[in-house]
Design an enzyme around this catalytic site. Sequence first.
Site, PDB file in Angstrom:
ATOM      1  N   HIS A 146       0.819  -1.226   0.000  1.00  0.00           N
ATOM      2  CA  HIS A 146       0.000   0.000   0.000  1.00  0.00           C
ATOM      3  C   HIS A 146       0.851   1.274   0.000  1.00  0.00           C
ATOM      4  O   HIS A 146       0.321   2.354  -0.298  1.00  0.00           O
ATOM      5  CB  HIS A 146      -0.931   0.024   1.209  1.00  0.00           C
ATOM      6  CG  HIS A 146      -1.965  -1.044   1.209  1.00  0.00           C
ATOM      7  ND1 HIS A 146      -2.790  -1.287   0.127  1.00  0.00           N
ATOM      8  CD2 HIS A 146      -2.322  -1.956   2.149  1.00  0.00           C
ATOM      9  CE1 HIS A 146      -3.602  -2.291   0.413  1.00  0.00           C
ATOM     10  NE2 HIS A 146      -3.328  -2.725   1.623  1.00  0.00           N
TER      11      HIS A 146
ATOM     12  N   ASP B 242      -2.938 -10.658  -2.458  1.00  0.00           N
ATOM     13  CA  ASP B 242      -3.500 -10.136  -1.213  1.00  0.00           C
ATOM     14  C   ASP B 242      -4.956  -9.738  -1.446  1.00  0.00           C
ATOM     15  O   ASP B 242      -5.326  -9.306  -2.543  1.00  0.00           O
ATOM     16  CB  ASP B 242      -2.688  -8.923  -0.768  1.00  0.00           C
ATOM     17  CG  ASP B 242      -2.994  -8.461   0.645  1.00  0.00           C
ATOM     18  OD1 ASP B 242      -2.196  -8.734   1.542  1.00  0.00           O
ATOM     19  OD2 ASP B 242      -4.045  -7.812   0.841  1.00  0.00           O
TER      20      ASP B 242
ATOM     21  N   ASP C  83      -4.854 -12.940   3.294  1.00  0.00           N
ATOM     22  CA  ASP C  83      -6.077 -12.470   3.927  1.00  0.00           C
ATOM     23  C   ASP C  83      -7.328 -12.724   3.088  1.00  0.00           C
ATOM     24  O   ASP C  83      -8.424 -12.320   3.486  1.00  0.00           O
ATOM     25  CB  ASP C  83      -5.971 -10.991   4.308  1.00  0.00           C
ATOM     26  CG  ASP C  83      -5.189 -10.159   3.323  1.00  0.00           C
ATOM     27  OD1 ASP C  83      -4.809 -10.672   2.250  1.00  0.00           O
ATOM     28  OD2 ASP C  83      -4.936  -8.975   3.617  1.00  0.00           O
TER      29      ASP C  83
ATOM     30  N   HIS D  98      -6.475  -7.226  -0.394  1.00  0.00           N
ATOM     31  CA  HIS D  98      -6.564  -5.784  -0.607  1.00  0.00           C
ATOM     32  C   HIS D  98      -5.696  -5.401  -1.807  1.00  0.00           C
ATOM     33  O   HIS D  98      -4.599  -5.924  -1.983  1.00  0.00           O
ATOM     34  CB  HIS D  98      -6.080  -5.026   0.630  1.00  0.00           C
ATOM     35  CG  HIS D  98      -6.832  -5.363   1.877  1.00  0.00           C
ATOM     36  ND1 HIS D  98      -6.424  -6.352   2.751  1.00  0.00           N
ATOM     37  CD2 HIS D  98      -7.979  -4.859   2.384  1.00  0.00           C
ATOM     38  CE1 HIS D  98      -7.281  -6.430   3.746  1.00  0.00           C
ATOM     39  NE2 HIS D  98      -8.228  -5.541   3.547  1.00  0.00           N
TER      40      HIS D  98
END
Length: 304
Positions: free
Chosen positions: A121, A158, A241, A160
């Site tokens: 991120h 991931d 995740d 996200h």
Amino acid sequence: MPVYTHSACLGHDTGPGHPESSQRLAAVIQALHDQLPGLDWREAPRATRGQLLRVHDEHLLEAVLEHSPAARTQLDPDTVLSPSSGEAALRAAGAGVAAVDAVMHGDAERAFCAVRPPGHHATGGQAMGFCLFNNVAVAAAHALDKHGLSRVAVVDFDVHHGNGTQAIFEAEPQVLYLSSHQQGLFPHSGARRERGLGNIMNVPLPPGTGSRMFQEAWVERLLPELEAFRPQLVLISAGFDAHWRDPLAQMQLDAADFAWLTGELCAIAGQHAAGRAVSLLEGGYDLQALRECSVAHVRALMAG
């Protein structure tokens, strides 16, 4: 197969109740030690300023490294800087650099970086989403600059979207960025229309996505893009995740799904990149799922 880590990564203190805790990395390291005893454990070096400045602005380095707080401080509602965070961030980014050097020098075909804080991120100028430096982006830029590669793929599963990695490389045709992620989650990016120079491919998936839809997304859309790119190196943002147990998302994958995709990525690396693949730990916030998935992923990397 080498695994790069450092005790400093456990010192990054995010505070009580924070999902990105040192328990995550401790669980991964213990599971790998217990279940895969043949791994070659190596100490992650610090990334240098020059390596970080390939993808990050000077002011971000100053914020993380030169203004070490006396106590935990919040950079944003999700992202914490503690007195030991700078050293952890240097080692996390340095692990990817060292792993790239190892596979490019023929010391190993594949490597795993068991590190935190995660990275995908972090943009060129901003720490965010639990991430301080963008570890996989630092590794990719090192591969381009130090090793003279012209086709480096970053594959991100991931749950996200890796907005930071995409932002850093969306105008860099030598890097292909591929991502599957749950739509509607932080950081609210990663739409299909986000294509960069044609080097970005996002497949957002609905909440509740299970094995069949996940594997179809990769087989029908993402893996063909990777195959066509003919990568000289495959870098993996390995977040776990999307597992059904994870508290921060609503996808329904299990360890076998991550092992399957890892095998597919290794097969393409074998065809085009002399087997070279480097994986870096990203998210995953249920400790039991993290144990199971990291072992399945590393076992698949070892099998190649």
